[in-house]
Design a protein around this motif. Structure first.
Motif, mmCIF file in Angstrom:
data_model
loop_
_atom_site.group_PDB
_atom_site.id
_atom_site.type_symbol
_atom_site.label_atom_id
_atom_site.label_comp_id
_atom_site.label_asym_id
_atom_site.label_seq_id
_atom_site.Cartn_x
_atom_site.Cartn_y
_atom_site.Cartn_z
ATOM 1 N N PHE A 29 -151.624 -9.959 32.339
ATOM 2 C CA PHE A 29 -153.079 -9.775 32.353
ATOM 3 C C PHE A 29 -153.328 -8.264 32.396
ATOM 4 C CE2 PHE A 29 -157.199 -11.700 34.376
ATOM 5 C CZ PHE A 29 -157.964 -11.025 33.449
ATOM 6 N N PRO A 30 -153.484 -7.628 31.211
ATOM 7 C CA PRO A 30 -153.683 -6.172 31.184
ATOM 8 C C PRO A 30 -154.945 -5.758 31.945
ATOM 9 C CG PRO A 30 -153.243 -7.028 28.972
ATOM 10 C CD PRO A 30 -153.478 -8.216 29.862
ATOM 11 N N ILE A 31 -154.933 -4.536 32.438
ATOM 12 C CA ILE A 31 -156.104 -3.974 33.117
ATOM 13 C C ILE A 31 -156.638 -2.846 32.247
ATOM 14 C CG2 ILE A 31 -156.853 -2.645 35.140
ATOM 15 C CD1 ILE A 31 -154.630 -4.280 36.689
ATOM 16 N N LEU A 32 -157.897 -2.949 31.855
ATOM 17 C CA LEU A 32 -158.519 -1.911 31.022
ATOM 18 C C LEU A 32 -159.840 -1.497 31.634
ATOM 19 C CD1 LEU A 32 -156.914 -3.822 28.714
ATOM 20 C CD2 LEU A 32 -157.958 -2.093 27.282
ATOM 21 N N GLN A 33 -160.002 -0.185 31.834
ATOM 22 C CA GLN A 33 -161.240 0.307 32.421
ATOM 23 C C GLN A 33 -161.375 1.791 32.164
ATOM 24 O OE1 GLN A 33 -159.962 -1.328 36.177
ATOM 25 N NE2 GLN A 33 -159.698 0.706 37.061
ATOM 26 N N ILE A 34 -162.617 2.295 32.257
ATOM 27 C CA ILE A 34 -162.900 3.674 31.887
ATOM 28 C C ILE A 34 -162.598 4.658 33.011
ATOM 29 C CG2 ILE A 34 -164.629 3.046 30.169
ATOM 30 C CD1 ILE A 34 -166.795 3.690 32.267
ATOM 31 N N GLY A 35 -162.392 4.169 34.233
ATOM 32 C CA GLY A 35 -162.147 5.068 35.362
ATOM 33 C C GLY A 35 -161.440 4.329 36.472
ATOM 34 N N PHE A 116 -170.829 -1.088 38.909
ATOM 35 C CA PHE A 116 -170.730 -0.078 39.958
ATOM 36 C C PHE A 116 -170.015 1.192 39.495
ATOM 37 C CE2 PHE A 116 -171.539 -3.815 42.668
ATOM 38 C CZ PHE A 116 -172.552 -3.304 43.461
ATOM 39 N N ASP A 117 -169.236 1.113 38.423
ATOM 40 C CA ASP A 117 -168.585 2.329 37.902
ATOM 41 C C ASP A 117 -169.430 2.986 36.804
ATOM 42 O OD1 ASP A 117 -168.222 0.344 36.018
ATOM 43 O OD2 ASP A 117 -166.182 0.919 35.494
ATOM 44 N N ASP A 118 -170.691 2.603 36.697
ATOM 45 C CA ASP A 118 -171.633 3.122 35.699
ATOM 46 C C ASP A 118 -171.309 2.667 34.280
ATOM 47 O OD1 ASP A 118 -173.417 4.281 37.416
ATOM 48 O OD2 ASP A 118 -172.350 6.198 37.459
ATOM 49 N N ASP A 147 -158.921 -4.862 40.743
ATOM 50 C CA ASP A 147 -158.559 -4.348 39.418
ATOM 51 C C ASP A 147 -159.140 -5.188 38.283
ATOM 52 O OD1 ASP A 147 -157.197 -2.207 40.402
ATOM 53 O OD2 ASP A 147 -155.201 -3.077 40.121
ATOM 54 N N HIS A 148 -159.358 -6.456 38.532
ATOM 55 C CA HIS A 148 -159.927 -7.315 37.492
ATOM 56 C C HIS A 148 -161.434 -7.524 37.665
ATOM 57 C CE1 HIS A 148 -156.360 -8.085 35.180
ATOM 58 N NE2 HIS A 148 -155.695 -8.457 36.243
ATOM 59 N N GLY A 149 -162.052 -6.696 38.518
ATOM 60 C CA GLY A 149 -163.512 -6.700 38.556
ATOM 61 C C GLY A 149 -164.136 -7.306 39.780
ATOM 62 N N ALA A 152 -167.257 -9.381 41.850
ATOM 63 C CA ALA A 152 -167.952 -10.221 40.874
ATOM 64 C C ALA A 152 -168.004 -9.504 39.538
ATOM 65 C CB ALA A 152 -169.372 -10.533 41.351
ATOM 66 N N ARG A 153 -167.672 -10.238 38.475
ATOM 67 C CA ARG A 153 -167.736 -9.655 37.138
ATOM 68 C C ARG A 153 -168.458 -10.617 36.218
ATOM 69 N NH1 ARG A 153 -162.036 -9.030 34.354
ATOM 70 N NH2 ARG A 153 -163.333 -8.168 32.691
ATOM 71 N N LEU A 154 -169.043 -10.063 35.174
ATOM 72 C CA LEU A 154 -169.588 -10.908 34.123
ATOM 73 C C LEU A 154 -168.420 -11.496 33.331
ATOM 74 C CD1 LEU A 154 -172.265 -11.822 32.795
ATOM 75 C CD2 LEU A 154 -172.042 -9.863 31.247
ATOM 76 N N ALA A 165 -168.345 -7.356 31.839
ATOM 77 C CA ALA A 165 -168.408 -6.184 32.723
ATOM 78 C C ALA A 165 -167.836 -6.497 34.103
ATOM 79 C CB ALA A 165 -169.850 -5.710 32.846
ATOM 80 N N LYS A 166 -166.875 -5.670 34.534
ATOM 81 C CA LYS A 166 -166.303 -5.803 35.873
ATOM 82 C C LYS A 166 -167.243 -5.143 36.887
ATOM 83 C CE LYS A 166 -162.032 -3.993 34.771
ATOM 84 N NZ LYS A 166 -160.535 -3.900 34.866
ATOM 85 N N TRP A 167 -167.066 -5.491 38.169
ATOM 86 C CA TRP A 167 -167.838 -4.877 39.278
ATOM 87 C C TRP A 167 -169.343 -4.873 38.968
ATOM 88 C CZ3 TRP A 167 -164.264 -1.167 36.913
ATOM 89 C CH2 TRP A 167 -162.951 -1.421 37.296
#
Ligand SMILES: Nc1nc2c(c(=O)[nH]1)N[C@H]1C(S)=C(S)[C@@H](COP(=O)(O)O)O[C@H]1N2
Ligand SMILES: [Mo]
Length: 202
Positions: A29-35, A116-118, A147-149, A152-154, A165-167
């Motif tokens: 389960f890869p983790i991808l995020q901007i920050g 939450f991470d904008d 790490d997976h949001g 709560a994530r969409l 969207a995570k977080w």
């Protein structure tokens, strides 16, 4: 031309039928995020639903967690070409969220998910309804890990995973289709993996 998996062999027929064009299956389960993963305190967590600029309703964690929950099992597809089969999620469908807040009708034809991470991402309201999208709080029977949001994530699994969207901190219904983070830099406004809507113009 389909992209091949890491084995270099074509996937078996069953996997092939489940893979949108250009995708390959992964087992991890890869983790991808901007920050970095934001730290979120459940005691201070609030989730807000907006009708344009107007906050319609907000939930504390305990209030949100008391809403009716739905389970969903199925496949997710990231625009970077990985797909993961048979993921199991649980959360509050957007239908149930709207029923709790606004008698069930989406106030406008589009929505922007805000995190939450904008991070943000836009989704047509129609893609959020009919049991096709949820605000997920559990994955594989456990609270979603940070790490997976989590908390709560969409989850909009019939669109590319960047729409999930995570977080999540807010869902804002908008009059116009307003591009979010990736859409601003050229990704598709809708992102249907079966139509391979990766970039604007696809
Ligand atoms: N808040 C937030 N949500 C986000 C992202 C992000 O950077 N921030 N990245 C998106 C992208 S591009 C993908 S593919 C998925 C990845 O989710 P995962 O890390 O749980 O696999 O989250 C999406 N949601
Ligand atoms: Mo992604």
């Amino acid at each position: 031309m389909a992209t091949r998996g890491f084995t270099g062999r074509p996937p078996p027929a069953e996997a092939r039928a489940r893979l949108p064009p250009g995708q390959h299956e992964v087992k991890d389960f890869p983790i991808l995020q901007i920050g970095p993963t934001p730290r979120i305190d459940l005691l201070r967590w609030r989730f807000v639903l907006y009708d344009r600029a107007r906050p319609v309703k907000s939930w504390s964690w305990d209030q949100f967690d008391a809403l009716p929950k739905t389970k969903w099992r199925g496949d997710i597809h990231c625009v970077t070409t990985w797909s993961k089969f048979d993921t199991l999620w649980e959360g509050v469908t957007v239908d149930d969220l709207l029923a709790d807040a606004t008698h069930g009708e989406p106030p406008t034809p589009y929505a922007l998910a805000v995190s939450f991470d904008d991070y943000s991402t836009n989704v047509p309201a129609a893609d959020l309804l009919g049991g096709r999208a949820m605000i997920a709080t559990r994955y594989a029977g456990q609270p979603i890990t940070p790490d997976h949001g989590g908390p709560a994530r969409l989850l909009v699994p019939h669109l590319y995973f960047w729409k999930s969207a995570k977080w999540l901190r807010a869902l804002r219904f908008t009059e116009a289709d307003e591009p979010g983070f990736w859409e601003e830099s050229g990704y598709h406004m809708r992102g249907d993996p079966w139509r391979e809507q990766r970039f604007r113009g696809d």
